[in-house]
Design an enzyme around this catalytic site. Structure first.
Site, mmCIF file in Angstrom:
data_model
loop_
_atom_site.group_PDB
_atom_site.id
_atom_site.type_symbol
_atom_site.label_atom_id
_atom_site.label_comp_id
_atom_site.label_asym_id
_atom_site.label_seq_id
_atom_site.Cartn_x
_atom_site.Cartn_y
_atom_site.Cartn_z
ATOM 1 N N CYS A 59 -10.325 22.922 30.307
ATOM 2 C CA CYS A 59 -9.887 24.103 31.393
ATOM 3 C C CYS A 59 -8.471 23.842 31.910
ATOM 4 C CB CYS A 59 -10.970 23.936 32.535
ATOM 5 S SG CYS A 59 -10.495 25.326 33.763
ATOM 6 N N HIS A 67 -10.372 27.688 44.081
ATOM 7 C CA HIS A 67 -9.309 26.702 44.086
ATOM 8 C C HIS A 67 -8.747 26.237 45.464
ATOM 9 C CE1 HIS A 67 -9.951 26.966 39.930
ATOM 10 N NE2 HIS A 67 -9.462 28.161 39.826
ATOM 11 N N ASN A 84 -7.252 18.933 34.424
ATOM 12 C CA ASN A 84 -6.659 18.323 33.180
ATOM 13 C C ASN A 84 -5.060 18.529 33.228
ATOM 14 O OD1 ASN A 84 -9.345 18.079 31.768
ATOM 15 N ND2 ASN A 84 -9.631 20.156 32.444
ATOM 16 N N CYS A 95 -2.017 25.598 36.216
ATOM 17 C CA CYS A 95 -2.388 26.150 34.707
ATOM 18 C C CYS A 95 -1.310 26.124 33.771
ATOM 19 C CB CYS A 95 -3.146 27.624 34.927
ATOM 20 S SG CYS A 95 -3.713 28.136 33.415
ATOM 21 N N GLY A 136 -5.061 34.269 29.779
ATOM 22 C CA GLY A 136 -5.278 35.651 30.586
ATOM 23 C C GLY A 136 -6.011 35.704 31.508
ATOM 24 N N GLU A 159 -5.679 30.952 21.917
ATOM 25 C CA GLU A 159 -6.492 29.977 21.446
ATOM 26 C C GLU A 159 -7.699 30.274 22.131
ATOM 27 O OE1 GLU A 159 -4.637 26.679 23.553
ATOM 28 O OE2 GLU A 159 -3.126 26.411 21.830
#
Length: 373
Positions: A344, A224, A301, A121, A168, A94
């Site tokens: 994201c 993070h 998200n 993720c 990736g 994508e």
């Protein structure tokens, strides 16, 4: 059996000039060809009118210009467009186009899937299939540029920025990512400023050092978490390259970089009651005190099956204010394209050939316990 043709999208200018030398041609011919490919989007040698007919025939016999195809796209209410790019063998990645008032950014993938298994993720939940080739990386830009009309008026802003923040970990595919970014920066390629090409990494430190020796682009780092204990859970590569080792690598990179103007962009996804307390904000500010940076706070998200929730606006605001008290520049990233799963952390890809993938890792299977703040 006929010899496989050379895909010219796999060649940066150095490799392109070597090919032309092999053809008995002068280097400037390679530059002319690159302009046709990247400035005008031409893939038919017969359309390259300032290249003589004999050379065009030589090129057609030995070479091709083949970019991966767009297999589908969705457009968000905010103008963001998510493209599914077919890269062969039933595989797709994508690519996301994000228009703004003063720029248009393309978020590009570097791998089919991802091996790093970051627990927040969606791409990581798929596992890893393979690295993308140079032509599959630059081909995303080339194909989307075609969609936008290259130099034609289509109503969409031309691509001005590229971020290696798609599917990736770019530093695990350096052999292809470096020449691909060379083409992005090359005056005869996409001709982007080094400050408009950004690579995002979760912290593969030896590869970051190799990148610094090879190329100068803007750097974004996925932190993070403010400590190793939590980051080991959220970003498992931290077990191999802990925060202090990662930060030392970051400082080495920005010390030799002009593109970063002396500081790095820190990415910090805001996970409700996981990494968003005021105490953790103080801890993050202390962690970054010796590493010049600006901080992007990214509202999480959610995706189907995710074990995390998005931090409330009030928690994000409190976290941001603490960081600013330490003199840090803080930006709360505006979520774009979340209605089409293009935001994201949401890039998952509709990959049908999963035979080479790792088994999915699920938080609930790992029985991970995270202290609620």
């Amino acid at each position: 059996m006929s010899e496989k043709k050379i895909n010219l999208l796999d060649l940066d200018r150095k490799a392109m000039r070597a090919l032309f030398a092999d053809l008995g041609e002068k280097p400037f011919r390679a530059d002319q060809l690159m302009k046709w490919i990247y400035h005008f989007g031409v893939s038919d040698f017969e359309e390259m009118t300032n290249i003589n007919k004999v050379l065009r025939q030589k090129l057609a016999a030995r070479c091709e210009i083949v970019a991966p195809e767009i297999s589908g796209y969705q457009k968000s209410a905010d103008g963001t467009i998510k493209f599914a790019i077919h890269v062969g063998e039933g595989q797709e990645v994508e690519t996301v186009y994000i228009p703004e008032d003063d720029r248009a950014t393309l978020c590009v993938s570097s791998q089919v899937g991802c091996a790093l298994e970051c627990t927040f993720c969606s791409t990581a939940q798929q596992g890893f299939n393979r690295n993308l080739t140079v032509s599959e990386i630059v081909g995303q830009i080339w194909r989307v540029s075609h969609f936008l009309g290259f130099a034609k008026e289509t109503g969409e802003r031309p691509i001005t920025n590229v971020v290696m923040m798609g599917m990736g970990e770019p530093l695990l595919n350096l052999a292809n990512v470096i020449p691909a970014m060379d083409i992005m920066l090359d005056d005869f390629g996409f001709s982007l400023s080094k400050r408009r090409v950004t690579l995002s990494t979760s912290g593969v430190v030896p590869a970051l050092d190799k990148l610094g020796d090879a190329l100068d682009v803007a750097l974004a780092v996925s932190i993070h978490a403010p400590n190793d204990e939590l980051r080991d859970i959220l970003v498992p590569v931290n077990k191999k390259y802990p925060l202090q080792e990662f930060l030392a690598g970051i400082r080495r990179y920005i010390a030799k970089s002009n593109a970063n103007r002396g500081r790095v962009t820190v990415e910090y996804v805001m996970l409700d009651h996981i990494n968003d307390s005021t105490e953790q904000a103080h801890e993050l500010a202390q962690l970054m005190k010796d590493t010049p940076c600006k901080v992007n706070l990214i509202p999480f998200n959610p995706y189907p099956g995710s074990p995390y929730g998005r931090s409330s606006n009030s928690r994000i605001d409190r976290f941001s204010k603490v960081l600013m008290e330490y003199g840090l520049t803080v930006i709360v990233r505006k979520t774009r394209g979340d209605d089409i799963d293009a935001a994201c952390g949401q890039l998952a890809g509709d990959i049908r050939d999963r035979t080479k993938r790792l088994a999915k890792k699920r938080m609930q299977e790992n029985q991970i316990s995270v202290t609620m703040n």
